[in-house]
Design an enzyme around this catalytic site. Structure first.
Site, PDB file in Angstrom:
ATOM      1  N   GLN A 129       1.210  -9.218  -6.364  1.00  0.00           N
ATOM      2  CA  GLN A 129       0.748 -10.601  -6.537  1.00  0.00           C
ATOM      3  C   GLN A 129       1.598 -11.377  -7.535  1.00  0.00           C
ATOM      4  O   GLN A 129       1.338 -12.553  -7.776  1.00  0.00           O
ATOM      5  CB  GLN A 129      -0.718 -10.607  -7.001  1.00  0.00           C
ATOM      6  CG  GLN A 129      -1.698 -10.085  -5.972  1.00  0.00           C
ATOM      7  CD  GLN A 129      -1.913 -11.023  -4.784  1.00  0.00           C
ATOM      8  OE1 GLN A 129      -1.527 -12.190  -4.808  1.00  0.00           O
ATOM      9  NE2 GLN A 129      -2.517 -10.493  -3.723  1.00  0.00           N
ATOM     10  N   THR A 134       0.837  -1.202   0.000  1.00  0.00           N
ATOM     11  CA  THR A 134       0.000   0.000   0.000  1.00  0.00           C
ATOM     12  C   THR A 134       0.872   1.252   0.000  1.00  0.00           C
ATOM     13  O   THR A 134       0.689   2.148  -0.823  1.00  0.00           O
ATOM     14  CB  THR A 134      -0.940  -0.013   1.231  1.00  0.00           C
ATOM     15  OG1 THR A 134      -1.791  -1.145   1.106  1.00  0.00           O
ATOM     16  CG2 THR A 134      -1.767   1.255   1.324  1.00  0.00           C
ATOM     17  N   THR A 136      12.671   6.038  10.197  1.00  0.00           N
ATOM     18  CA  THR A 136      13.753   5.117  10.546  1.00  0.00           C
ATOM     19  C   THR A 136      13.522   3.783   9.843  1.00  0.00           C
ATOM     20  O   THR A 136      12.438   3.209   9.945  1.00  0.00           O
ATOM     21  CB  THR A 136      13.786   4.901  12.081  1.00  0.00           C
ATOM     22  OG1 THR A 136      13.951   6.191  12.682  1.00  0.00           O
ATOM     23  CG2 THR A 136      14.924   3.982  12.500  1.00  0.00           C
ATOM     24  N   CYS A 176      -9.441  -7.538   1.253  1.00  0.00           N
ATOM     25  CA  CYS A 176      -9.830  -6.155   1.567  1.00  0.00           C
ATOM     26  C   CYS A 176     -11.325  -5.979   1.433  1.00  0.00           C
ATOM     27  O   CYS A 176     -11.938  -5.224   2.155  1.00  0.00           O
ATOM     28  CB  CYS A 176      -9.182  -5.148   0.628  1.00  0.00           C
ATOM     29  SG  CYS A 176      -7.459  -5.369   0.458  1.00  0.00           S
ATOM     30  N   ASN A 233      -5.241  -9.453  -8.041  1.00  0.00           N
ATOM     31  CA  ASN A 233      -5.344 -10.166  -6.771  1.00  0.00           C
ATOM     32  C   ASN A 233      -6.655 -10.927  -6.602  1.00  0.00           C
ATOM     33  O   ASN A 233      -6.745 -11.830  -5.782  1.00  0.00           O
ATOM     34  CB  ASN A 233      -5.188  -9.203  -5.591  1.00  0.00           C
ATOM     35  CG  ASN A 233      -6.093  -8.000  -5.688  1.00  0.00           C
ATOM     36  OD1 ASN A 233      -6.166  -7.341  -6.728  1.00  0.00           O
ATOM     37  ND2 ASN A 233      -6.795  -7.695  -4.625  1.00  0.00           N
ATOM     38  N   GLY A 263       6.160  -7.696   1.270  1.00  0.00           N
ATOM     39  CA  GLY A 263       6.840  -8.813   1.933  1.00  0.00           C
ATOM     40  C   GLY A 263       5.910  -9.944   2.339  1.00  0.00           C
ATOM     41  O   GLY A 263       6.247 -11.119   2.214  1.00  0.00           O
ATOM     42  N   HIS A 264       4.699  -9.587   2.806  1.00  0.00           N
ATOM     43  CA  HIS A 264       3.865 -10.646   3.395  1.00  0.00           C
ATOM     44  C   HIS A 264       3.183 -11.546   2.369  1.00  0.00           C
ATOM     45  O   HIS A 264       2.545 -12.531   2.733  1.00  0.00           O
ATOM     46  CB  HIS A 264       2.857 -10.060   4.389  1.00  0.00           C
ATOM     47  CG  HIS A 264       1.709  -9.309   3.800  1.00  0.00           C
ATOM     48  ND1 HIS A 264       0.445  -9.824   3.740  1.00  0.00           N
ATOM     49  CD2 HIS A 264       1.625  -8.076   3.271  1.00  0.00           C
ATOM     50  CE1 HIS A 264      -0.372  -8.933   3.211  1.00  0.00           C
ATOM     51  NE2 HIS A 264       0.315  -7.866   2.909  1.00  0.00           N
TER      52      HIS A 264
HETATM   53  C1  LIG Z   1      -2.389  -6.302  -5.973  1.00  0.00           C
HETATM   54  C2  LIG Z   1      -2.164  -5.755  -4.604  1.00  0.00           C
HETATM   55  N1  LIG Z   1      -1.609  -4.538  -4.470  1.00  0.00           N
HETATM   56  C3  LIG Z   1      -1.360  -4.010  -3.260  1.00  0.00           C
HETATM   57  C4  LIG Z   1      -1.683  -4.673  -2.096  1.00  0.00           C
HETATM   58  C5  LIG Z   1      -1.384  -4.045  -0.764  1.00  0.00           C
HETATM   59  O1  LIG Z   1      -0.265  -4.643  -0.173  1.00  0.00           O
HETATM   60  P1  LIG Z   1      -0.013  -4.554   1.413  1.00  0.00           P
HETATM   61  O2  LIG Z   1      -1.008  -5.487   2.051  1.00  0.00           O
HETATM   62  O3  LIG Z   1       1.389  -4.987   1.612  1.00  0.00           O
HETATM   63  O4  LIG Z   1      -0.235  -3.131   1.810  1.00  0.00           O
HETATM   64  C6  LIG Z   1      -2.280  -5.946  -2.187  1.00  0.00           C
HETATM   65  C7  LIG Z   1      -2.674  -6.672  -0.971  1.00  0.00           C
HETATM   66  O5  LIG Z   1      -3.532  -7.517  -0.995  1.00  0.00           O
HETATM   67  C8  LIG Z   1      -2.510  -6.505  -3.477  1.00  0.00           C
HETATM   68  O6  LIG Z   1      -3.057  -7.718  -3.618  1.00  0.00           O
END
Ligand SMILES: Cc1ncc(COP(=O)(O)O)c(C=O)c1O
Length: 386
Positions: free
Chosen positions: A182, A74, A241, A328, A153, A204-205
């Protein structure tokens, strides 16, 4: 949850690799000094941070000074889009994106629209893919930014980003930003010399690293206005930081992701085909949104006239964890913008389920998922199937 839970929601987030957790602990233990400090401990932290930066740069084929560590996808998307737009108003105010982007992109361009930028959206076909002809028709000399996701996604559509990059570079002076949250670690992706994208977002996640860690990388030094203001860390481009343990853990997860990419992709494709074939037997009770060309780690489908949450709860009784089309939007009741854009039959709009694979999924998990979804379909739609 029960011990034998089958976790198939890896596009929402992944379980960190053990090695990544060990790295994170070790760095926190020993290299906790602020990498901006000039004392010996700070210098050591900074050296470790620079190594992590170089490793990510090597993977993406750019220079270490073009890799910024952020708090996730994000932030990387917000920073790229708002920063590149505000930094290039002398060239124009026209921005192109697609109608199926993640909210972190869509909300960024909406903010820019309020500031007087002109935003246009590329449409997608029933497979979720943009038209390069529409891109050619819409791109202008005063287009300053094109932002496009690599893999969607919600249903896994892959955009032709390298073909799109050629058009963007030939027809405009726009920066080309790719949301690769993705796709990174699942599909080959580099800056590809002069030919590829200009800017890439990674989270990262989604690659068995940690939540709250991300990368924003550039092909070369670009004109843009920093978004996070403050102490001038990350070459003055992203203040705050730097979370060294997060950065080092992300670089480790990225290396493992790239090293294991082909072997995982092969497995994921086989599972995707297997589930596709099983679901195909349910005729017009099931609609599969992902196509055989979609990314291998995502399979989205919908069950006629059933709400997503009903299917999720029913599968959960068998220990299977999946989600509605995006994490989301899973708590919202309205149809997702991606599902709307695909223009599918009304009967299938409310129940889109996303199954997404990750490194910890096994063939036994897939077999159990298939048994569970068959039982759920008989329980909930038996009258139509008999
Ligand atoms: C295509 C896409 N962009 C951006 C994001 C946002 O990433 P983050 O959860 O690391 O903020 C996601 C999260 O699901 C995603 O699937």
């Amino acid at each position: 949850m029960k011990v034998n839970t089958i976790y198939l929601d890896n596009s929402a987030t992944t379980k960190p690799y053990k090695e990544v957790m060990q790295t994170f602990m070790a760095v926190n233990e020993q290299y906790y000094a602020n990498p901006a400090s000039i004392h010996a401990m700070g210098v050591e932290s900074n050296e470790l941070l620079m190594r992590a930066r170089e490793q990510v740069a090597d993977i993406l084929k750019t220079e270490a000074k073009n890799v910024l560590f952020t708090s996730g996808g994000t932030e990387s998307n917000n920073t790229a889009i708002i920063g590149l737009a505000r930094g290039n108003t002398h060239k124009g105010k026209h921005i192109l994106t697609t109608e199926i982007e993640h909210p972190s992109v869509l909300e960024s361009v909406k903010q820019l629209e309020k500031e007087g930028f002109e935003i246009e959206y590329l449409h997608v076909n029933a497979q979720g893919v943009i038209s390069l002809d529409e891109l050619k028709a819409k791109i202008r000399k005063d287009t300053i930014l094109v932002s496009m996701m690599h893999v969607n996604n919600e249903m896994g559509a892959i955009q032709p980003i390298f073909e799109a990059a050629t058009i963007v570079h030939a027809e405009s002076r726009a920066a080309f930003h790719i949301d690769a949250v993705q796709s990174f670690g699942k599909l080959p992706l580099t800056f590809n010399g002069e030919e590829g994208p200009d800017c890439i977002t990674i989270s990262g996640h989604k690659i068995h690293g940690f939540k709250g860690s991300g990368v924003l990388a550039f092909r070369k030094k670009m004109q843009w206005q920093p978004y996070a203001l403050g102490g001038g860390q990350e070459f003055g481009l992203r203040s705050g930081t730097v979370a060294v343990p997060q950065a080092v853990a992300l670089s480790k997860a990225a290396r493992i992701a790239v090293e294991t990419m082909n072997e995982r992709a092969e497995k994921y494709r086989k599972w995707q085909q297997q589930i596709r074939a099983e679901l195909g037997q349910f005729g017009d009770v099931v609609h599969i949104l992902s196509t055989p060309e979609s990314a291998a780690h995502i399979l989205s489908f919908s069950i006629r006239d059933l709400k997503g949450e009903v299917i999720i709860n029913a599968l959960q009784k068998y220990g299977v964890i999946v989600s509605t089309s995006s994490a989301c939007s899973s708590k919202q009741t309205k149809t997702s913008h991606v599902v709307e854009a695909l223009n599918i039959d009304e009967h299938f709009k409310k129940g889109v389920i996303r199954v997404s694979f990750g490194a910890h999924v096994t063939s036994e998990d897939i077999a159990q998922f298939i048994l569970a979804i068959k039982k759920v379909l008989m329980e909930l739609k038996g009258e139509l199937l008999l």
